[in-house]
Each structure stands twice: as C-alpha cells, then as structure tokens.
Design an enzyme around this catalytic site. Sequence first.
Site, mmCIF file in Angstrom:
data_model
loop_
_atom_site.group_PDB
_atom_site.id
_atom_site.type_symbol
_atom_site.label_atom_id
_atom_site.label_comp_id
_atom_site.label_asym_id
_atom_site.label_seq_id
_atom_site.Cartn_x
_atom_site.Cartn_y
_atom_site.Cartn_z
ATOM 1 N N GLU A 211 0.854 -1.184 0.000
ATOM 2 C CA GLU A 211 0.000 0.000 0.000
ATOM 3 C C GLU A 211 0.888 1.230 0.000
ATOM 4 O OE1 GLU A 211 -2.250 -0.760 3.618
ATOM 5 O OE2 GLU A 211 -0.920 0.523 4.782
ATOM 6 N N HIS A 249 -4.023 3.384 8.426
ATOM 7 C CA HIS A 249 -2.765 2.842 8.929
ATOM 8 C C HIS A 249 -1.787 3.983 9.168
ATOM 9 C CE1 HIS A 249 -3.509 -1.271 6.795
ATOM 10 N NE2 HIS A 249 -4.079 -1.219 7.995
#
Lengths: 293, 379
Positions: A211, A249
């Site tokens: 990611e 995150h």
Amino acid sequence: MSILVNADTRLLVQGITGREGEFHSTAMLEYGTNIVAGVTPGKGGQNALDGRVPVYDTVAEAVEQTGANATCIFVPAAFAPDAMLEAADANVPLVVCITEGVPALDMLRVYHVLKQKGVRLIGPNCPGLTTAGEAKVGIIPGDIHTRGPVGLVSRSGTLTYEVVQAMTDAGLGQTTCVGIGGDPIIGTNFIDVLDMFNQDPETEAIVMIGEIGGEEEEKAAAFCAREVRKPMAAFIAGRTAPPGRRMGHAGAIISSGGGGTAESKRTALEEAGIRVADSPSHIPQLLRDAGVG
Amino acid sequence: MKLQEYRSKEILERHGVPLLAGTTATTPDEAREAARAIGGPVVVKAQVLVGGRGKAGGVKLAATPDEAAEKAREIIGLDIKGTTVKTVLIAPAADIAHEYYLGLILDRATKAITVIASAEGGVEIEETAKTNPEAILRLPLHPLIGLQEHETRRIGFFLGIPAELRKDFAKVMRGLYAAFVESDADLAEINPLVVTDDGQLLALDAKIVLDDSALPRHPDLEEMRDLNEEEPSEIAAREAGISFIKLDGSIGCMVNGAGLAMTTMDLVKLAGGEPANFLDIGGGAKQDKVTAAFKIILDDPNVKAILINIFGGITRGDEVARGIVEARSNLERDVPMVVRIVGTNSEEAKPILAEANLITADSLDDAAAKAVAAVRGAA
C-alpha cells in the site's frame, strides 16, 4: 514446509484473558493451533478458554513451564511495548504483536532491543499469520485458507483476507500468509518474508500486497529482481489516496514531496518483472498466467 | 497531528530553543496591539497547516502597528490552498545574515530518529534534496542512547555555524531533540534557523508533526489541535472512533480495515466512479459505528450512493446486515446503497439486505460497478 509457524509451534498468548485475546485464542485453538500457555499478570494459576490453557503471571514462567516458542500479543497499546520486551527477555524466538496504536518512539526502542536479542517480531498493528491447515497465530479468519503452493505477504488486514479468499475460491492454496502490519516501524518487512518464501521449498509462488507510504515495496521489488526466481503477483492499495493524509494505517501516507505513491510502487514492481493486479480479484489469474496451479 | 507554527514554537521555547515567539491575533486590532507591544518592525504570518503560505501572500512585513493591522486585514480571511486564514502570528522582524535548515524525522528505513541539516535554509528541504543533495546531512541517531554531543558538534561544523555561536547551536540542537522525544513527534523542523545581523542564533519558523498513536499520553498536546483546519465531518469521525478522510467524489464508502478501504476507493475509480471518502469503521462493524458512519458520509451533499464493503471474517454476516438495515432506518437522508458482506453467514445476510431494498453484490468489483451504476441512475 512453510515459514515461521507450523504444527510444532508451541504458542503462548499474552493478554489471553482480555476480551480480544480470549475471542481470538478460541478461534486459534479451533483452527488447531497448539496454544500451550497464556499470560495475564495477576491471574497466574487460573485456566483460560474453558480450562484448556494454563495462565501464568509472567512470560518467563510460562516459557519455563510449557516450552512455548512463539507468542501472540493482544494487550492494549499502552502496555504492548512492555509485553514485547518481556517476551524477548524470556527468549521467545517469535513475537507476533496484533495491537494497533503503539507509539512509534516506543517501537523504535523495542525494535532495536528485539533485533539485538535475535528475536523475530511480526507487527505490531498486524493480523498475524497462518500456515494453512497447521497453525493460525493472530486474527486472520481460519476458514479462508486452503493448503497449496502460494506464499502471501501483506501490510494489510482485511485486504489480506480478501486476496486469500480470492485465491482459495480459485483453487490456489497457500503455504503461509503473513500480515506484516501497517505501522511505520514494524519488526519484519517485505524483504524478510520474501527471502523466507524464496528459500521455502514448498512455496512455489509468492503474492505481495502493498500500500501507499514509505519505500518498502520499492526495496522489495529490487530484492525480487535480484534474488527471487519464483512466479509472483502483486497488488498495491491507495491509487486514489490524496497526498499528505494518513489513510487509517499509521504508515499509509504519501509524503508531501510525492514519495510513497501507488504508482511509484507499481512501476518498481513491474520493472522487476512482477505483474501488478488492478483488483485483488485478478491475482489468481495473474498467478495462473505465470504457470502456477 | 500537525501543529501550527506558534504552537510548535511554544514547545521549542519550553525546551530552550532561542526564538522570537510573538503573539497571535485574530483581528486587525489585536494585530495592532501585538505589534505595539513588541515595538519596532514585525512580521505578520498566516497560521495555516498547508505549505507555501509565503508565496500565497500569507507572510508580510510591517514597519508600524498600523501597518501590522493593515497587513493582518489582508491576510485574515485569505484562502491558502483551501484553508481560510483565521489566525496570524505577529513576531518581531529579524535582519537575517544567514539561514539554515535543521530538522528531525522518524526515519522508517533506518528505524532511527534522524537529523536532517542543510546550510540552504528558508527553502523546503524536499527542494534542496532535488537541486543540491550534497548540501544535506542525514545523520541517524542511536535509538537507545539518543543525541550525543559529538553529533551536535559534527552537525554544527557541517552547517558552518560561526565559532562564537557553537554553544548556542548546541542549545538549539539539544532543545529540538528534547522537544521531539518528549512530545512523541514524527517530525520537528526549524526552517529557517537564522543568524541575525547582530549575531543571534534564532528559530524563525518551526513545524512539529505529532505521532497520533502517542497522543493519548499527551493530553496537553491534544489541546493544541486546530479544529479550524479540519473538516467538521472528520472531527465527528474521530470522536466516533472512525478513520475518515473526505474526498470530492459522489460514492460514499464504508469499509472495515484501512487497506481494504483504500482498495474499495481504487475499485470505485477503476469502475468509472469517484470515491467521496476514505472510511474505516474498524473491526466488528458494530451498529453504533455503522450509524455514526452513515451520518458522516451522508453529511456530504455530493454523496449520491454508498458502497458498504465488510469482510466479516469471524464476525457474523447476518448480524452485520441487520445492523446496517437498522442503522439505515433512522437516517434523515437516503441514497442507493450497495452492500457486500463476506465471511461467516454471508449467505444468510443477503435476504435481510434484499428485503430492506439494499443492492447486494458478491465481489468487490461487482459492488463497485453497481455503485457507479446507481449514481448514474440517480443523476
């Protein structure tokens, strides 16, 4: 074969009597994981999970009594750094920390202490790992796995489940699936796991789920170009993420200087000869195209 | 969490970094008073969290208190990259002989607090990194023993700090490091650090970004949050324990898990739509969170459809479905909703959703396509 955990793993759970710890420990037991002990300070001498697992006050005692060789940590963020250090102090060789929200400066110290002691740390802020049909350590749903030739490594949680499910549905089983965690400071990175898969004879192909944020995917791409000859497929989340914003995150942020974008990671992987899927559901086909299964 | 310049300076000053703190003002009158109290020329600086405020006209010199009021009038209300200026900082103007860049970051690669220093101050460090990378010193500090005196000396020599200011520089370096560690920062930078014509070393501008994960142990720093710079919906989300970022599209997204939430946005885009937000409701998909998430998403009038993607895993899909239906029944505004639930009992979830007139989808690709079609149908 597989990596990191298997049927011989003797698991200890730190925080086994907490709500999350108890819930997920039950699921781990049901999957067949050999949980030999739990640790909750002050509850030593009790039994957890309907009397199936003895609880100890300290990790050292649990290790001495049960020969635990891995630990899974479910304690709250404020206490997780101490729990990791306690495990390292008792010489537990594999520490898996599920806890989200551990302050980065605490992780800095924990990372280096564990590294000096030679302890393998997975996480924090990770879903854990599963060796299909043998052992599940963490919170990845057990029933999505089936045993097969593919190793999977990911920075994400539910996105990992999505990809594992897609592979299982397509008849592509897994050796081990490892969620390394979404924080900026984590114990085990892509390259560590890719290297293990590369050396594991049973793992014939590797899937990598990245990611936005940081440069670990780019470094992993360079490593794969140099070292890995097994077929691979990848997915990178966050093509539509705006720069400068933290996407859930703690580590998922595109720097305002433009580093860490999905495009940069995708390009690096493709230049290393790794095909990158537009959707997680395309991964099984990319593996088939590469001759897997 | 990013801190405004005047907040960052408060923290640095507490740790002994020499600087000209100044006073904040929210009206031209307050700016005049602040300038009068300072005496002499001042600089009027917009307090916004976006970069490039100087180029946008957000930093101006003023020779007199009246001029300070006039400049404040020009700057307050100014739109800088989408942020309306509400507060200015009035600080004494300094005659600059030399500018340096001095920063600390938490570097993921070396896993160390790392000093970044450059003798080319006053420009963004990313710019120097591109044009003149040799002018930058990157020095990772030992993670267990921290900043040492010999490192401070080395940085000072690299920057070419004048001999008579070396002791002052050590004070700046130690103060910056202490501020970083004690406030659990991700980044702390002084740019520029200047030597003035009369030979003082001063931090003229400062920026501190805090580690959100450490904020619970710093309630005093949490108070420094500038709510003016956040979307009201993002503030509401934070209070509900939901991770949310507003975007400009028309398809609202509600997902469990950050990576899957990003992927859902990406697939909406791939299917020809535009995501309206990033939203991670976290584990379990509890009904109170689903209700809060619906409110936050539908607060955006651009939202024409909602895509709900829940990978239940261990959570039971039929329970999640009932929660969604129940939460939706209490909404003031309604839009087409596409729901995809995977995991235990996901088959049992489908009739519950269909009965409540929700569009169901099996795969994420299918869900994204249906959400895009729903928006087109509504237009």
